[in-house]
Design a protein around this motif. Structure first.
Motif, PDB file in Angstrom:
ATOM      1  N   ALA A 189       0.863  -1.183   0.000  1.00 18.51           N
ATOM      2  CA  ALA A 189       0.000   0.000   0.000  1.00 18.51           C
ATOM      3  C   ALA A 189       0.895   1.228   0.000  1.00 18.51           C
ATOM      4  CB  ALA A 189      -0.909   0.013   1.224  1.00 18.51           C
ATOM      5  N   TRP A 190       0.506   2.226  -0.774  1.00 18.69           N
ATOM      6  CA  TRP A 190       1.199   3.510  -0.798  1.00 18.69           C
ATOM      7  C   TRP A 190       0.456   4.415   0.179  1.00 18.69           C
ATOM      8  CZ3 TRP A 190       5.398   5.089  -3.897  1.00 18.69           C
ATOM      9  CH2 TRP A 190       5.723   6.445  -3.812  1.00 18.69           C
ATOM     10  N   LEU A 191       1.176   4.945   1.155  1.00 19.45           N
ATOM     11  CA  LEU A 191       0.605   5.859   2.149  1.00 19.45           C
ATOM     12  C   LEU A 191       1.169   7.246   1.884  1.00 19.45           C
ATOM     13  CD1 LEU A 191       1.258   3.672   5.315  1.00 19.45           C
ATOM     14  CD2 LEU A 191      -0.734   3.632   3.826  1.00 19.45           C
ATOM     15  N   MET A 192       0.306   8.261   1.985  1.00 23.73           N
ATOM     16  CA  MET A 192       0.748   9.620   1.674  1.00 23.73           C
ATOM     17  C   MET A 192       0.090  10.610   2.634  1.00 23.73           C
ATOM     18  SD  MET A 192       0.213  11.698  -1.935  1.00 23.73           S
ATOM     19  CE  MET A 192      -1.505  11.233  -2.052  1.00 23.73           C
ATOM     20  N   TRP A 193       0.882  11.588   3.074  1.00 23.47           N
ATOM     21  CA  TRP A 193       0.418  12.727   3.846  1.00 23.47           C
ATOM     22  C   TRP A 193       0.889  13.973   3.110  1.00 23.47           C
ATOM     23  CZ3 TRP A 193       2.487   8.296   5.655  1.00 23.47           C
ATOM     24  CH2 TRP A 193       1.782   7.576   6.603  1.00 23.47           C
ATOM     25  N   VAL A 194       0.031  14.988   3.006  1.00 25.97           N
ATOM     26  CA  VAL A 194       0.348  16.190   2.231  1.00 25.97           C
ATOM     27  C   VAL A 194       0.392  17.386   3.170  1.00 25.97           C
ATOM     28  CG1 VAL A 194      -0.337  17.663   0.309  1.00 25.97           C
ATOM     29  CG2 VAL A 194      -0.875  15.208   0.253  1.00 25.97           C
ATOM     30  N   GLN A 195       1.556  18.011   3.221  1.00 27.53           N
ATOM     31  CA  GLN A 195       1.769  19.185   4.057  1.00 27.53           C
ATOM     32  C   GLN A 195       1.691  20.440   3.188  1.00 27.53           C
ATOM     33  OE1 GLN A 195       5.700  19.825   5.936  1.00 27.53           O
ATOM     34  NE2 GLN A 195       4.727  18.895   7.729  1.00 27.53           N
ATOM     35  N   LEU A 196       0.972  21.442   3.661  1.00 26.82           N
ATOM     36  CA  LEU A 196       0.843  22.723   2.968  1.00 26.82           C
ATOM     37  C   LEU A 196       1.828  23.703   3.588  1.00 26.82           C
ATOM     38  CD1 LEU A 196      -3.048  22.814   3.203  1.00 26.82           C
ATOM     39  CD2 LEU A 196      -1.689  21.917   1.319  1.00 26.82           C
ATOM     40  N   ARG A 197       2.587  24.407   2.742  1.00 29.75           N
ATOM     41  CA  ARG A 197       3.623  25.310   3.251  1.00 29.75           C
ATOM     42  C   ARG A 197       3.578  26.656   2.547  1.00 29.75           C
ATOM     43  NH1 ARG A 197       9.028  21.792   4.500  1.00 29.75           N
ATOM     44  NH2 ARG A 197       7.999  20.210   5.755  1.00 29.75           N
ATOM     45  N   ASP A 198       4.145  27.645   3.223  1.00 28.79           N
ATOM     46  CA  ASP A 198       4.252  28.977   2.620  1.00 28.79           C
ATOM     47  C   ASP A 198       5.540  29.069   1.799  1.00 28.79           C
ATOM     48  OD1 ASP A 198       6.376  29.480   4.404  1.00 28.79           O
ATOM     49  OD2 ASP A 198       5.211  30.824   5.674  1.00 28.79           O
ATOM     50  N   ASP A 199       5.833  30.255   1.269  1.00 28.38           N
ATOM     51  CA  ASP A 199       6.997  30.413   0.392  1.00 28.38           C
ATOM     52  C   ASP A 199       8.340  30.288   1.115  1.00 28.38           C
ATOM     53  OD1 ASP A 199       6.845  32.815   1.752  1.00 28.38           O
ATOM     54  OD2 ASP A 199       6.945  34.060  -0.041  1.00 28.38           O
ATOM     55  N   ARG A 200       8.338  30.272   2.432  1.00 32.98           N
ATOM     56  CA  ARG A 200       9.568  30.085   3.211  1.00 32.98           C
ATOM     57  C   ARG A 200       9.709  28.655   3.720  1.00 32.98           C
ATOM     58  NH1 ARG A 200      10.714  35.552   6.540  1.00 32.98           N
ATOM     59  NH2 ARG A 200      10.232  36.968   4.840  1.00 32.98           N
ATOM     60  N   GLY A 201       8.742  27.813   3.381  1.00 29.79           N
ATOM     61  CA  GLY A 201       8.787  26.425   3.825  1.00 29.79           C
ATOM     62  C   GLY A 201       8.143  26.187   5.175  1.00 29.79           C
ATOM     63  N   ASN A 202       7.506  27.220   5.743  1.00 33.09           N
ATOM     64  CA  ASN A 202       6.828  27.068   7.025  1.00 33.09           C
ATOM     65  C   ASN A 202       5.528  26.284   6.831  1.00 33.09           C
ATOM     66  OD1 ASN A 202       8.706  28.760   8.461  1.00 33.09           O
ATOM     67  ND2 ASN A 202       7.721  30.498   7.465  1.00 33.09           N
ATOM     68  N   VAL A 203       5.229  25.402   7.771  1.00 28.67           N
ATOM     69  CA  VAL A 203       4.031  24.575   7.679  1.00 28.67           C
ATOM     70  C   VAL A 203       2.792  25.416   7.982  1.00 28.67           C
ATOM     71  CG1 VAL A 203       2.825  22.569   8.614  1.00 28.67           C
ATOM     72  CG2 VAL A 203       5.304  22.502   8.323  1.00 28.67           C
ATOM     73  N   LEU A 204       1.851  25.411   7.024  1.00 26.27           N
ATOM     74  CA  LEU A 204       0.573  26.085   7.211  1.00 26.27           C
ATOM     75  C   LEU A 204      -0.488  25.133   7.744  1.00 26.27           C
ATOM     76  CD1 LEU A 204       0.441  28.023   3.821  1.00 26.27           C
ATOM     77  CD2 LEU A 204       0.938  28.994   6.078  1.00 26.27           C
ATOM     78  N   GLY A 205      -0.409  23.879   7.336  1.00 29.13           N
ATOM     79  CA  GLY A 205      -1.400  22.886   7.738  1.00 29.13           C
ATOM     80  C   GLY A 205      -1.252  21.631   6.908  1.00 29.13           C
ATOM     81  N   TRP A 206      -2.279  20.802   6.957  1.00 31.48           N
ATOM     82  CA  TRP A 206      -2.270  19.505   6.286  1.00 31.48           C
ATOM     83  C   TRP A 206      -3.499  19.360   5.408  1.00 31.48           C
ATOM     84  CZ3 TRP A 206       1.696  16.057   6.942  1.00 31.48           C
ATOM     85  CH2 TRP A 206       2.581  16.328   7.999  1.00 31.48           C
ATOM     86  N   MET A 207      -3.338  18.636   4.334  1.00 30.71           N
ATOM     87  CA  MET A 207      -4.475  18.234   3.517  1.00 30.71           C
ATOM     88  C   MET A 207      -5.226  17.163   4.288  1.00 30.71           C
ATOM     89  SD  MET A 207      -5.631  18.774   0.334  1.00 30.71           S
ATOM     90  CE  MET A 207      -4.144  19.233  -0.559  1.00 30.71           C
TER      91      MET A 207
END
Length: 134
Positions: free
Chosen positions: A64-82
């Protein structure tokens, strides 16, 4: 395995000026026995909706392929998750997880998924990072 953020196709400037944009991975991605082929993409819109499409396979059966998607700003800071917005969520305890079963190693599978995120993040959204496991 973490896949670095891809440059969105046709993206220039901030996400504010766009109604939607697409990140497409130009190279095959690997995690364990699993492969996600070049051309995999997430398309996000300013309403907080997202669609994923990829072709995946594995060198072993019943993976199984497991995936988590992280949303980031232009500096690479984490904004949240999908969050997984599909009707069947394989792990209700972790709505951030996306899973594709790869039962037969002789097959390539088309993987489609639907995600959602807080639309207030849209103006700052600049990068996606995928954390993948097989």
């Amino acid at each position: 395995m973490v896949i670095a953020a891809a440059v969105p196709m046709g993206f220039a400037g901030s996400a504010q000026a766009e109604e939607s944009f697409t990140w497409e991975w130009k190279k095959d991605q690997h995690a364990g026995d699993c492969t996600m082929f070049a051309g995999a993409k997430w398309t996000l819109n300013d309403k907080g909706k997202a669609e994923f499409e990829a072709v995946v396979t594995s060198g072993g059966n019943f993976d199984a392929w497991l995936m988590w998607v992280q949303l980031r700003d232009d500096r690479g800071n984490v904004l949240g998750w999908m969050r997984n917005a599909d009707r069947f969520v394989p792990d209700p305890g972790d709505r951030r997880k996306f899973v594709m079963g790869l039962d037969d190693n002789s097959q390539r599978y088309v993987w489609t998924a639907h995600g959602e995120f807080d639309s207030v993040l849209w103006p700052k959204l600049s990068q996606l990072h995928l954390d993948n496991r097989c």
